[in-house]
Design an enzyme around this catalytic site. Structure first.
Site, PDB file in Angstrom:
ATOM      1  N   TYR A 186       0.818  -1.208   0.000  1.00 25.81           N
ATOM      2  CA  TYR A 186       0.000   0.000   0.000  1.00 25.81           C
ATOM      3  C   TYR A 186       0.858   1.266   0.000  1.00 25.81           C
ATOM      4  O   TYR A 186       0.405   2.317  -0.432  1.00 25.81           O
ATOM      5  CB  TYR A 186      -0.899   0.036   1.248  1.00 25.81           C
ATOM      6  CG  TYR A 186      -2.224  -0.663   1.099  1.00 25.81           C
ATOM      7  CD1 TYR A 186      -2.289  -1.992   0.712  1.00 25.81           C
ATOM      8  CD2 TYR A 186      -3.407   0.011   1.373  1.00 25.81           C
ATOM      9  CE1 TYR A 186      -3.509  -2.630   0.603  1.00 25.81           C
ATOM     10  CE2 TYR A 186      -4.627  -0.618   1.264  1.00 25.81           C
ATOM     11  CZ  TYR A 186      -4.678  -1.940   0.874  1.00 25.81           C
ATOM     12  OH  TYR A 186      -5.894  -2.563   0.766  1.00 25.81           O
ATOM     13  N   LYS A 210       3.584 -15.008   1.962  1.00 29.06           N
ATOM     14  CA  LYS A 210       3.744 -15.678   0.665  1.00 29.06           C
ATOM     15  C   LYS A 210       5.251 -15.873   0.504  1.00 29.06           C
ATOM     16  O   LYS A 210       5.876 -15.414  -0.460  1.00 29.06           O
ATOM     17  CB  LYS A 210       3.133 -14.799  -0.455  1.00 29.06           C
ATOM     18  CG  LYS A 210       3.054 -15.492  -1.803  1.00 29.06           C
ATOM     19  CD  LYS A 210       2.048 -16.630  -1.895  1.00 29.06           C
ATOM     20  CE  LYS A 210       2.145 -17.335  -3.235  1.00 29.06           C
ATOM     21  NZ  LYS A 210       1.243 -18.503  -3.340  1.00 29.06           N
ATOM     22  N   ASP A 243      -2.494 -18.085   0.034  1.00 24.73           N
ATOM     23  CA  ASP A 243      -3.480 -18.814  -0.782  1.00 24.73           C
ATOM     24  C   ASP A 243      -4.101 -19.958   0.022  1.00 24.73           C
ATOM     25  O   ASP A 243      -5.309 -20.159   0.021  1.00 24.73           O
ATOM     26  CB  ASP A 243      -2.872 -19.299  -2.112  1.00 24.73           C
ATOM     27  CG  ASP A 243      -1.523 -19.971  -1.967  1.00 24.73           C
ATOM     28  OD1 ASP A 243      -0.940 -19.944  -0.862  1.00 24.73           O
ATOM     29  OD2 ASP A 243      -1.031 -20.548  -2.963  1.00 24.73           O
ATOM     30  N   ASP A 288      -6.063  -7.154   4.356  1.00 22.64           N
ATOM     31  CA  ASP A 288      -7.237  -6.511   3.758  1.00 22.64           C
ATOM     32  C   ASP A 288      -8.140  -7.571   3.128  1.00 22.64           C
ATOM     33  O   ASP A 288      -9.352  -7.619   3.381  1.00 22.64           O
ATOM     34  CB  ASP A 288      -6.777  -5.509   2.687  1.00 22.64           C
ATOM     35  CG  ASP A 288      -7.937  -4.853   1.960  1.00 22.64           C
ATOM     36  OD1 ASP A 288      -8.870  -4.412   2.646  1.00 22.64           O
ATOM     37  OD2 ASP A 288      -7.914  -4.803   0.719  1.00 22.64           O
ATOM     38  N   ASP A 299     -11.970  -9.313   4.683  1.00 23.65           N
ATOM     39  CA  ASP A 299     -13.250  -9.313   3.957  1.00 23.65           C
ATOM     40  C   ASP A 299     -13.780 -10.738   3.816  1.00 23.65           C
ATOM     41  O   ASP A 299     -14.969 -10.995   3.993  1.00 23.65           O
ATOM     42  CB  ASP A 299     -13.099  -8.713   2.549  1.00 23.65           C
ATOM     43  CG  ASP A 299     -13.473  -7.240   2.494  1.00 23.65           C
ATOM     44  OD1 ASP A 299     -13.156  -6.523   3.459  1.00 23.65           O
ATOM     45  OD2 ASP A 299     -14.074  -6.815   1.491  1.00 23.65           O
TER      46      ASP A 299
HETATM   47  C1  IPM Z   1     -10.247  -1.422   4.357  1.00 21.08           C
HETATM   48  C2  IPM Z   1     -10.563  -0.801   3.027  1.00 21.08           C
HETATM   49  C3  IPM Z   1      -9.454   0.189   2.676  1.00 21.08           C
HETATM   50  C4  IPM Z   1      -8.159  -0.597   2.541  1.00 21.08           C
HETATM   51  C5  IPM Z   1      -9.706   1.052   1.434  1.00 21.08           C
HETATM   52  C6  IPM Z   1     -11.016   1.794   1.504  1.00 21.08           C
HETATM   53  C7  IPM Z   1      -8.568   2.011   1.201  1.00 21.08           C
HETATM   54  O1  IPM Z   1     -10.714  -1.783   2.052  1.00 21.08           O
HETATM   55  O2  IPM Z   1     -10.096  -0.671   5.346  1.00 21.08           O
HETATM   56  O3  IPM Z   1     -10.165  -2.645   4.439  1.00 21.08           O
HETATM   57  O4  IPM Z   1      -7.892  -1.165   1.475  1.00 21.08           O
HETATM   58  O5  IPM Z   1      -7.402  -0.615   3.511  1.00 21.08           O
HETATM   59 MG    MG Z   2     -10.756  -3.747   2.841  1.00 25.23          MG
END
Ligand code: IPM
Ligand code: MG
Length: 353
Positions: free
Chosen positions: A141, A188, A220, A244, A248
């Site tokens: 990032y 990884k 993975d 990240d 999710d």
């Molecule tokens: C998160 C989001 C952010 C990230 C975005 C909105 C920049 O996906 O906080 O997980 O990728 O960190």
């Molecule tokens: Mg995110």
């Protein structure tokens, strides 16, 4: 106690859920005799529209004077042209980096009330209680990048140094010590040099935490293990991008992305608290967003930045009670269950409080 909280509603459903969270915190303040001052700031797409900058200096100043930051979400289709010179997400990334918030805690729990409607079999979801610790201010990032506008090539760089891995590994090991004493480090290392450094460093830091069992998974494989044996994980530590993605994925275990809170911390008590869900433009303005991720983030703010454990637990119990009473926002309503609005769910949480 007296505390100042910087409030950054942002875009999409951000303002809807943040508004409910500040109401909830105001109720906590009245009930437990605290004095919370809320100071609002612009961030993300709204900030771009009004100032041209996704993180105006005034917002940084507001946050610097605060004890903690409460944030909704940033981004939306209005600002998503990939050739635009600035994205709303930059505001959030700069904020994390400006304050050096290197440890992003994302707890994921399965709620018994939601297990029946979960996309995974109920027996797999027994005992799911995972704490993700995501490195938040380095990795791909923030590595060297070359933007090429609409040209034919561009690059991002995944890089870590030993100190960066050490500090986030220390947070993860300490968290594991206070929990079930298991840490899974995700990397990884079979392909990426930066991830070999990651693994070596985690192994070295482990020497100071011999009571914690350490496991390594390649990212993975980790995506698969998360769905096939979610109950076996305690703390999971990962770099910025893998954390990240995995967090999710793990939201499926909790029933909905709308359920997950996060805290972004540094070594002192200061922190940024935001739900894991994004701005959800498809449902923005409809009053149907799930406020749970935001409320749990407010609870984390009370716990970590203000050290108000009783008040934090009170919010968590009130959410449990609202769920147990059968209230469901649309994202967690099963077939045949009637969904309530953001405001109705929030009112129920306040009643239980
Ligand atoms: C998160 C989001 C952010 C990230 C975005 C909105 C920049 O996906 O906080 O997980 O990728 O960190
Ligand atoms: Mg995110």
């Amino acid at each position: 106690m007296k505390a100042t909280i910087a409030v950054l509603p942002g875009d999409g459903i951000g303002p809807e859920v943040v508004g409910q969270a500040t109401d909830l915190l105001a109720l906590i303040a009245r009930k437990y005799n605290h004095e919370f001052t809320f100071v609002e700031g612009l961030i993300g797409g709204l900030a771009i529209d009004q100032t041209g900058d996704p993180l105006p200096a005034e917002t940084v100043a507001v946050c610097e004077r605060a004890d903690a930051i409460l944030l909704g979400a940033v981004g939306g289709p209005k600002w998503s042209d990939p050739t635009a010179s600035v994205q709303p997400e930059r505001g959030l990334l700069e904020l994390r980096q400006h304050f050096g918030l290197f440890a992003n805690l994302r707890p994921v729990k399965t709620y018994p009330a939601l297990v029946e409607h979960a996309p995974l079999r109920a027996e797999l979801l027994q005992d799911v209680d995972i704490l993700f610790v995501r490195e938040l201010v380095s990795g791909i990032y923030f590595g060297a990048r070359q933007e090429q506008g609409d040209g034919d090539e561009s690059h991002d760089t995944m890089r870590y140094n030993r100190a960066e891995v050490e500090q986030v590994a220390n947070v993860a090991f300490r968290a594991a010590q206070g929990r079930r004493k298991r840490l899974c480090s995700v990397d990884k290392a079979n392909v990426l040099a930066s991830m070999r450094l990651w693994r070596r460093t985690v192994v070295e830091v482990h020497e100071e935490y011999e009571d914690v069992a350490l496991e390594h998974l390649l990212v993975d494989a980790a995506t698969m293990h998360l769905l096939t044996r979610p109950g076996s994980f305690d703390v999971i530590v990962a770099g910025n991008m893998f954390g990240d993605i995995l967090s999710d994925e793990a939201s499926v275990l909790a029933g909905s992305l709308g359920m997950l809170p996060s805290a972004s911390l540094r070594a002192d008590r200061f922190g940024l608290y935001e739900p894991v869900h994004g701005s959800a433009p498809d449902i923005a303005g409809k009053g149907m967003a799930n406020p749970i991720g935001m409320f749990l983030s407010a609870a984390m703010l009370l716990r970590y930045s203000l050290q108000l454990e009783t008040e934090a637990s009170a919010i968590e119990s009130a959410i449990d009670a609202a769920l147990a009473a059968g209230l469901r926002t649309a994202d967690i309503a099963g077939a045949g269950e009637e969904a309530v609005s953001t405001a109705e769910f929030a009112a129920a949480v306040k009643r239980h409080l």
